[in-house]
Design a protein around this motif. Sequence first.
Motif, mmCIF file in Angstrom:
data_model
loop_
_atom_site.group_PDB
_atom_site.id
_atom_site.type_symbol
_atom_site.label_atom_id
_atom_site.label_comp_id
_atom_site.label_asym_id
_atom_site.label_seq_id
_atom_site.Cartn_x
_atom_site.Cartn_y
_atom_site.Cartn_z
ATOM 1 N N PRO A 62 -3.516 9.775 -10.376
ATOM 2 C CA PRO A 62 -2.884 8.639 -9.912
ATOM 3 C C PRO A 62 -1.243 8.643 -9.687
ATOM 4 C CG PRO A 62 -3.394 8.155 -11.904
ATOM 5 C CD PRO A 62 -4.143 9.492 -11.490
ATOM 6 N N PRO A 63 -0.705 8.215 -8.799
ATOM 7 C CA PRO A 63 0.890 7.752 -8.983
ATOM 8 C C PRO A 63 1.124 7.370 -10.308
ATOM 9 C CG PRO A 63 -0.033 6.996 -6.802
ATOM 10 C CD PRO A 63 -1.178 7.385 -7.698
ATOM 11 N N GLY A 64 2.516 7.364 -10.530
ATOM 12 C CA GLY A 64 2.826 7.017 -12.085
ATOM 13 C C GLY A 64 2.717 5.381 -11.930
ATOM 14 N N ALA A 65 3.139 4.809 -10.980
ATOM 15 C CA ALA A 65 2.977 3.214 -10.903
ATOM 16 C C ALA A 65 1.385 2.813 -11.138
ATOM 17 C CB ALA A 65 3.579 2.364 -9.804
ATOM 18 N N ALA A 66 0.584 3.869 -10.785
ATOM 19 C CA ALA A 66 -1.006 3.143 -10.628
ATOM 20 C C ALA A 66 -1.808 3.860 -11.684
ATOM 21 C CB ALA A 66 -1.432 3.586 -9.365
ATOM 22 N N ARG A 67 -1.108 4.465 -12.769
ATOM 23 C CA ARG A 67 -2.227 5.254 -13.806
ATOM 24 C C ARG A 67 -2.867 4.223 -14.803
ATOM 25 N NH1 ARG A 67 3.326 5.946 -15.358
ATOM 26 N NH2 ARG A 67 4.015 4.794 -17.248
ATOM 27 N N HIS A 68 -2.460 3.070 -14.646
ATOM 28 C CA HIS A 68 -3.160 2.237 -15.393
ATOM 29 C C HIS A 68 -4.230 1.299 -14.569
ATOM 30 C CE1 HIS A 68 -1.662 3.667 -19.158
ATOM 31 N NE2 HIS A 68 -0.310 3.255 -18.659
ATOM 32 N N TRP A 69 -4.387 1.385 -13.278
ATOM 33 C CA TRP A 69 -4.945 0.442 -12.394
ATOM 34 C C TRP A 69 -6.497 1.081 -12.311
ATOM 35 C CZ3 TRP A 69 -1.300 0.708 -7.480
ATOM 36 C CH2 TRP A 69 -0.116 -0.184 -7.691
ATOM 37 N N PRO A 70 -7.427 0.007 -12.213
ATOM 38 C CA PRO A 70 -8.742 0.499 -11.826
ATOM 39 C C PRO A 70 -8.686 1.126 -10.496
ATOM 40 C CG PRO A 70 -8.451 -1.886 -11.293
ATOM 41 C CD PRO A 70 -7.054 -1.703 -12.037
ATOM 42 N N SER A 71 -9.953 1.998 -10.209
ATOM 43 C CA SER A 71 -10.073 2.867 -9.274
ATOM 44 C C SER A 71 -11.422 3.054 -8.690
ATOM 45 C CB SER A 71 -9.354 4.378 -9.452
ATOM 46 O OG SER A 71 -10.230 4.836 -10.381
ATOM 47 N N LEU A 72 -11.763 3.435 -7.283
ATOM 48 C CA LEU A 72 -12.954 3.776 -6.893
ATOM 49 C C LEU A 72 -12.867 4.569 -5.816
ATOM 50 C CD1 LEU A 72 -12.686 2.169 -3.547
ATOM 51 C CD2 LEU A 72 -12.813 0.036 -5.136
ATOM 52 N N ALA A 87 6.593 4.536 0.254
ATOM 53 C CA ALA A 87 6.673 5.882 0.159
ATOM 54 C C ALA A 87 7.851 6.082 -1.018
ATOM 55 C CB ALA A 87 6.667 6.732 1.310
ATOM 56 N N THR A 88 7.591 6.950 -2.009
ATOM 57 C CA THR A 88 8.876 7.437 -2.597
ATOM 58 C C THR A 88 9.285 8.658 -2.511
ATOM 59 O OG1 THR A 88 7.086 8.309 -4.541
ATOM 60 C CG2 THR A 88 7.785 6.065 -4.572
ATOM 61 N N SER A 89 8.790 9.317 -1.711
ATOM 62 C CA SER A 89 9.072 10.936 -1.128
ATOM 63 C C SER A 89 8.650 10.811 0.402
ATOM 64 C CB SER A 89 8.605 11.753 -2.146
ATOM 65 O OG SER A 89 7.363 11.821 -1.895
ATOM 66 N N GLY A 90 9.258 12.171 1.022
ATOM 67 C CA GLY A 90 8.905 12.346 2.394
ATOM 68 C C GLY A 90 9.731 11.725 3.285
ATOM 69 N N HIS A 91 9.310 12.030 4.680
ATOM 70 C CA HIS A 91 10.082 11.477 5.761
ATOM 71 C C HIS A 91 10.104 9.772 5.730
ATOM 72 C CE1 HIS A 91 10.413 15.527 6.713
ATOM 73 N NE2 HIS A 91 9.207 15.768 7.409
ATOM 74 N N ALA A 101 -1.646 -4.588 -4.728
ATOM 75 C CA ALA A 101 -1.208 -3.267 -4.476
ATOM 76 C C ALA A 101 -2.083 -2.234 -4.518
ATOM 77 C CB ALA A 101 -0.054 -2.988 -5.370
ATOM 78 N N ALA A 102 -2.239 -1.187 -3.808
ATOM 79 C CA ALA A 102 -3.049 -0.209 -3.811
ATOM 80 C C ALA A 102 -2.513 1.187 -3.663
ATOM 81 C CB ALA A 102 -4.255 -0.327 -2.768
ATOM 82 N N ALA A 103 -2.987 2.116 -4.168
ATOM 83 C CA ALA A 103 -2.347 3.550 -3.819
ATOM 84 C C ALA A 103 -3.767 4.281 -3.500
ATOM 85 C CB ALA A 103 -1.607 4.141 -4.899
ATOM 86 N N MET A 104 -3.571 5.173 -2.609
ATOM 87 C CA MET A 104 -4.595 6.284 -2.039
ATOM 88 C C MET A 104 -3.922 7.561 -2.114
ATOM 89 S SD MET A 104 -6.123 4.268 1.522
ATOM 90 C CE MET A 104 -4.521 4.582 2.202
ATOM 91 N N VAL A 105 -5.125 8.205 -2.928
ATOM 92 C CA VAL A 105 -4.599 9.762 -3.098
ATOM 93 C C VAL A 105 -5.876 10.634 -2.627
ATOM 94 C CG1 VAL A 105 -2.923 9.362 -5.006
ATOM 95 C CG2 VAL A 105 -5.446 9.388 -5.553
ATOM 96 N N PRO A 106 -5.839 11.710 -2.342
ATOM 97 C CA PRO A 106 -7.001 12.651 -2.390
ATOM 98 C C PRO A 106 -7.651 12.750 -3.411
ATOM 99 C CG PRO A 106 -4.808 13.727 -1.565
ATOM 100 C CD PRO A 106 -4.510 12.714 -2.201
ATOM 101 N N ALA A 107 -9.128 12.921 -3.360
ATOM 102 C CA ALA A 107 -10.151 12.908 -4.339
ATOM 103 C C ALA A 107 -9.626 14.014 -5.385
ATOM 104 C CB ALA A 107 -11.439 13.037 -4.018
ATOM 105 N N LEU A 166 0.979 -1.260 0.027
ATOM 106 C CA LEU A 166 -0.023 0.084 -0.062
ATOM 107 C C LEU A 166 1.090 1.151 -0.169
ATOM 108 C CD1 LEU A 166 -2.887 0.802 0.027
ATOM 109 C CD2 LEU A 166 -2.703 0.918 2.566
ATOM 110 N N THR A 167 0.669 2.305 -0.803
ATOM 111 C CA THR A 167 1.039 3.593 -0.937
ATOM 112 C C THR A 167 0.238 4.843 -1.008
ATOM 113 O OG1 THR A 167 2.938 4.612 -2.139
ATOM 114 C CG2 THR A 167 1.387 3.590 -3.548
ATOM 115 N N GLY A 168 0.686 5.779 -0.579
ATOM 116 C CA GLY A 168 -0.272 6.885 -0.719
ATOM 117 C C GLY A 168 -0.734 7.595 0.445
ATOM 118 N N HIS A 169 -1.651 8.207 0.680
ATOM 119 C CA HIS A 169 -2.317 8.895 1.637
ATOM 120 C C HIS A 169 -2.453 8.020 2.836
ATOM 121 C CE1 HIS A 169 -4.378 12.042 3.625
ATOM 122 N NE2 HIS A 169 -5.140 11.338 3.945
#
Length: 495
Positions: free
Chosen positions: A469-479, A437-441, A459-465, A419-422
């Motif tokens: 999407p993150p580069g690795a997740a740009r072709h992943w389905p979402s909800l 995480a790819t950046s930050g602390h 795998a999953a990535a969570m981003v603010p609405a 899991l990555t993201g928020h």
Amino acid sequence: MSGSVHTTLVAARRERSRRPSAERPEVRARVALAAVALAFTLAQLLLVRPGMGLGWDESVYVSQVSGHAPAAFFSAPRARGVPLLVAPIASWSSSTVLLRIYLAVLSGLALYLALRAWRGLFPARVLTLAGALFASLWVTLFYGPQAMPNYWVAIGALTAVACFLRARADRSDRAALWGLAASAALMAWMRPMDAVWAVLPLLALAVARRTGRLLLVLLAGLTAGAVEWVIEAYVSFGGLARRLSDASAIQGGLGFHGAVVDQLRSLGGRTLCRPCTGPLPGPALTAWWYVLPVLAALGLAVAVRAGRTAPTGLPLACAATAAFPYLFMIGYAAPRFLLPAYALLAIPVADAFRHLVSVPSRTWRPVAATLVALGLGAHLAVQLAVLTHTVHVTDAAHRTWSRTAATLHRIGVRPPCLLTGHDAIPVAFYAGCSSAATSGHNANATAAGIARTARRNPAAAMVPAGSGPPGAARHWPSLPLGGLRLYYAVPGAGS
């Protein structure tokens, strides 16, 4: 000053030896302190819900020893004390309820032992009131059953000062020497830099008075507690200087920052005030913070007049140095940072209350007793109100993470997963996944590495609405997921 401490201790021992065992003040003192510790434990279990899920930092600490989820990234400021503290439960059980009960009982026992270390230095009623004052703070109750280091630094600091005073007054008191070493080790085990700040006055006094034995014992305790952190600095962080630099960067860069107002803003129940903006809490919630230094100063004045400056002055000095970096050296606030200072201030404040209600004047005494009782009653009501609010808000946030983890499981993102993201770190722990995480602390991965993992494991990535999407997740389905959007990949499921 050590002469006055020695006289007090000797007098207390002689008094105990003159009385039958059933009537010894020592027995009554133990019962009173045990009652405070028991009430503290029960209050934690009743007011801070044992079922409240783990917080962000807790999930990092517990994951280091838990079989429930892979270990989260362990950043430079953290130390291994908390993982070792929770290991007896977390290493074999994933029950948060059991872990919180264990920590509540352990924190109550620790408070009892810390207060017992002060026996003979202050009257039993002062120690009982001091314990009650510290234990009734909302921040103490809130963090007592949590897998966090600050309460344990506070207990270590309170014990260390008492053991230092006892060992300085009585060279034959081996128990005090062992207690000093153990309490210093406990603080360094939990947070090495906090330990150093908390014992600076003890180190300075040991050097100034040339009490080499106390200095060696204190340094030995600090070294024993911090040695793992130092070794880990060279093994995993590129050296001690690099780890200290990274820790400073994570805390926003240590330097002069006026965080006093930030701490005031956090008194209304903000467990982390970063960035610390918004209005100050109302006067009813902050009044005790202004009264605290006044009462501490009164306690010191009473001690100076009575010729027993050391037992009061030393905890005040240690409280000041323990609080200094969190008031003036970081640019944000959390109420738990000041727990060591609150624990140390409780002793002189309780002594000040004793003085106020025992003045010779028959006219003033009932007035003072009434005012003190009303003030303490109002104080307890405020602490309970803030605690109730804080527990409610925190529990709601943790339930959101739990629901997110359930959603991940429902769509097929189950262990072994990434899991990555928020809020990836706490949600990953709830879901039993690794976090990245790819950046930050907490950076511990690359986009390419995440993409490779997603081809093998869920795998999953969570981003603010509304965010891409993150580069690795740009072709992943979402909800959609509350105010977030969840992108996910489940190999072999047609995603």
